[in-house]
Write an enzyme that holds these catalytic residues in place. Structure first.
Site, PDB file in Angstrom:
ATOM      1  N   ASP A 197      -3.486   5.928  -6.249  1.00 14.50           N
ATOM      2  CA  ASP A 197      -4.054   5.407  -7.497  1.00 14.50           C
ATOM      3  C   ASP A 197      -5.402   4.756  -7.206  1.00 14.50           C
ATOM      4  O   ASP A 197      -5.576   4.033  -6.214  1.00 14.50           O
ATOM      5  CB  ASP A 197      -3.090   4.381  -8.108  1.00 14.50           C
TER       6      ASP A 197
ATOM      7  N   GLU B 225      -5.868   1.142  -6.212  1.00 19.81           N
ATOM      8  CA  GLU B 225      -5.596   0.733  -4.833  1.00 19.81           C
ATOM      9  C   GLU B 225      -6.813   0.830  -3.923  1.00 19.81           C
ATOM     10  O   GLU B 225      -6.756   0.425  -2.761  1.00 19.81           O
ATOM     11  CB  GLU B 225      -4.468   1.599  -4.250  1.00 19.81           C
TER      12      GLU B 225
ATOM     13  N   ASP C 106       1.801   3.561  -7.551  1.00 21.55           N
ATOM     14  CA  ASP C 106       0.569   3.460  -6.766  1.00 21.55           C
ATOM     15  C   ASP C 106       0.357   4.652  -5.844  1.00 21.55           C
ATOM     16  O   ASP C 106      -0.787   4.989  -5.524  1.00 21.55           O
ATOM     17  CB  ASP C 106       0.597   2.174  -5.926  1.00 21.55           C
TER      18      ASP C 106
ATOM     19  N   GLU D  82       5.682   2.131  -5.418  1.00 27.85           N
ATOM     20  CA  GLU D  82       5.030   0.982  -6.063  1.00 27.85           C
ATOM     21  C   GLU D  82       4.802  -0.068  -4.984  1.00 27.85           C
ATOM     22  O   GLU D  82       5.745  -0.567  -4.371  1.00 27.85           O
ATOM     23  CB  GLU D  82       5.905   0.420  -7.192  1.00 27.85           C
ATOM     24  N   ARG D  83       3.534  -0.403  -4.743  1.00 22.79           N
ATOM     25  CA  ARG D  83       3.176  -1.327  -3.664  1.00 22.79           C
ATOM     26  C   ARG D  83       2.949  -2.715  -4.236  1.00 22.79           C
ATOM     27  O   ARG D  83       2.247  -2.879  -5.242  1.00 22.79           O
ATOM     28  CB  ARG D  83       1.927  -0.809  -2.964  1.00 22.79           C
TER      29      ARG D  83
END
Length: 625
Positions: A340, A343, A375, A406-407
């Site tokens: 993404d 990021e 992400d 997902e981070r």
């Protein structure tokens, strides 16, 4: 008619004995009693029996059975009452995990428990022998409903039966999936009515449901066979297998049956017990044939690739369901990591650029783009050869693999919990269509002690994400370890999918969870396109009234996505809920209107407190106190 090939029987593995024979015996008695009365709760008991047979541990009481699927408060209460009666009769030291002496073994229920008995068939055979010429005073017997060959009901029954015989099948089919698979077995279209008619082949599904041969559950609708429908479909399949190789013999038998029909052939006992045959619509009359005709229907000359079935999915079905243009063959695609753009830009620019540099240093092929949810994710991108004279090669097709990441840093996790993004993001990840969500948590070290929420609260939120929501949680220390994890995952997925043919599917055909093959470690090869995935995950797209109502409900403290979905099954819009409140006689009844709604896998009640909160929110005049 040529003799059919003998049925090949494989070696059957001996089933282990159930460690809870008393509970199994009581549930079997309840199911048989409900079946004799014609109650549909017999199927609920059957599902509970199947769950109990799969559970390998002994249960001390009925309350412990609540962890099993299809065990609700009602079944557990009945089992507790029987258990207390058992202890009163046999004494407090009576054995719980073994049957009393002289009691018959409960046995495992077979799929044909609702099949017609031999007595009824014998009665039909006697009618054939003794029903010679006329006999105007003879009492007519009800016909068994059997759909006509190549009709809509015939195609639907056979398709559901064949799908149920596939190892690891989910046991149900969605409407579009069922129509696509059944079309080649039917002469009429499932979507377009004939000229001058408003009915399609799909119209016969209502007859199958009315005859208790098929059930429709959930939203979107799931269609599956009942035990009666399974028995009928099994007989139709055996006839299909027996007649596909002998069209000449079929024609002779059809001629003899036509002569018997002209003479006024006998009828058999109605196996469904329905007494309203005279009131059925024209579509049902068109689907009904003589029961003896069922045993020797004319087989249309077709190839074995189209009609053969041996418990495995047909190649012809696969090609008819998905054209070759929607497939990615092994060697024609490569696995790409999608990052993404958030990021890589904004915020701490140095830290985000460090992630990009680490991925480049590790040799990971990645693409930075806008992702509407998550992400990181992986796509299988088609390899396209460059066209002479064009600066850029044409864009290849992209299918999204079932993994999404997902981070979260600890400080970001703290902020998302405070402003409500944490729960919303998890809800959107569950509904995005990918079955393997991953939560990548970066520790902050000593910085966690300076956050606005206690560290214990953050740790509890992480554990809930793993245990309650079913996400895979991966903890790392810094950006470098995050890049290392993404590198390992990219290489793992490249190796996992390197020799597999990928098929593009629509999100309409997806279920609630992964299949049994995915649970055994075999990756799903039926994937959605990236364009459809990203469009379906748009956060602020145009929403329906139902979706807006769901978002309103989820703003209430303690009302999760599962609870909101359960309320929507009963009241799809706010208007329908307010109408139900107006029909209540008293204030107390309004407050308890939603309390008995069941939600989640354990089918727990919503509860009076949450029901009262929803009522006060929508029906209180003025400000809430």
């Amino acid at each position: 008619m040529p003799t059919s090939e003998p049925v090949r029987l494989g070696r059957k593995r001996a089933l282990p004995s159930c460690p809870n024979p008393l509970f199994l015996q009581w549930l079997t008695e309840l199911r048989d009693e409900a079946k004799e009365k014609g109650l549909k709760i017999q199927y609920t008991y059957q599902k509970a029996i199947s769950s109990l047979n799969k559970y390998p541990l002994p249960l001390q009481n009925a309350k412990e059975a609540k962890i099993l699927q299809n065990f609700g408060d009602g079944i557990c209460k009945i089992l507790d009452q029987k258990l207390q009666r058992y202890y009163r009769e046999k004494g407090p030291d009576a054995p719980l995990h073994s049957l009393p002496e002289g009691a018959p073994p409960p046995g495992r229920p077979d799929n044909n428990s609702l099949a017609p008995s031999k007595k009824k068939n014998a009665a039909g055979d006697q009618g054939k022998d003794g029903g010679g010429g006329g006999g105007g005073g003879r009492k007519k017997k009800k016909r068994e409903y059997v759909p006509q060959k190549r009709s809509g009901g015939y195609a639907v029954l056979l398709t559901l039966y064949r799908q149920s015989q596939i190892p690891g099948s989910k046991g149900y089919m969605f409407k579009m999936e069922l129509q696509t698979e059944a079309q080649h077995l039917c002469d009429k279209s499932f979507s377009v009515p004939d000229l001058g008619s408003k009915y399609t082949a799909w119209s016969s599904v209502s007859t199958l449901i009315q005859k208790n041969l098929m059930i429709k559950t959930h939203n979107p609708a799931r269609y599956s066979l009942t035990d009666e429908g399974l028995a009928l479909a099994e007989r139709l399949e055996s006839v299909e297998q027996g007649t596909k190789d002998g069209p000449e013999g079929d024609r002779e038998e059809r001629r003899s049956e036509d002569e018997e029909d002209e003479e006024g052939g006998p009828e058999v006992v109605d196996l469904t017990g329905s007494g309203d045959d005279d009131d059925d619509d024209d579509d049902e009359e068109k689907d009904r044939i003589h029961p003896t005709e069922r045993l020797a229907c004319v087989a249309q000359p077709r190839s074995e690739d189209e009609m053969g079935f041996s418990g495995k999915r047909q190649d012809s079905q696969a090609t008819s369901k998905k054209p070759n243009s929607a497939c990615l063959l092994p060697g024609t695609y490569e696995i790409i990591l999608c990052v993404d753009f958030i990021e890589t830009t904004g915020g701490s620019h140095h830290r985000k650029q460090e992630l990009v540099k680490e991925l480049q240093r590790n040799g990971v092929i990645f693409d930075v783009r806008k992702l509407n949810v998550g992400d990181f994710l992986w796509v299988a991108r088609e390899k396209v050869a460059p066209v002479p004279g064009q600066l850029r090669a044409p864009a290849g097709r992209e299918l999204v693999l079932d993994y999404i990441v997902e981070r979260k840093r600890m400080d970001d996790l703290c902020g998302s919990i405070i402003d409500g993004r944490f729960r919303e993001q998890k809800f959107r990840l569950k509904r995005c269509g990918l079955h393997r969500p991953v939560y990548l948590v970066e520790e902050c070290g000593t910085a966690a002690s300076h956050l606005s929420l206690p560290e214990t609260t953050l740790q509890q939120a992480i554990i809930n994400t793993q245990v309650v929501d079913g996400f895979f949680v991966k903890r790392v220390q810094d950006v470098r370890e995050s890049a290392a994890y993404l590198t390992v995952m990219t290489r793992y997925l490249t190796k996992l999918y390197q020799n597999r043919t990928l098929i593009c599917r629509s999100r309409e055909l997806e279920g609630d969870g992964g299949s049994d093959e995915e649970e055994r470690g075999i990756p799903s090869c039926s994937l959605i396109s990236f364009a459809e995935f990203n469009y379906g995950a748009v956060k602020n797209k145009c929403q329906t009234v139902r979706e807006v109502f769901a978002r309103q409900l989820m703003q209430i403290s303690g009302l999760s996505g599962d609870k909101a979905a359960a309320i929507l099954e009963q009241y799809s819009t706010l208007h329908s809920l307010l109408t139900a409140y107006e029909q209540c006689a008293s204030e107390a009844e309004k407050e308890k209107l939603l309390s008995s709604i069941r939600y989640g896998k354990l089918k727990r009640n919503l509860g009076p407190a949450l029901s009262r909160t929803v009522y006060q929110l929508y029906c209180t005049q003025g400000a809430l106190s």
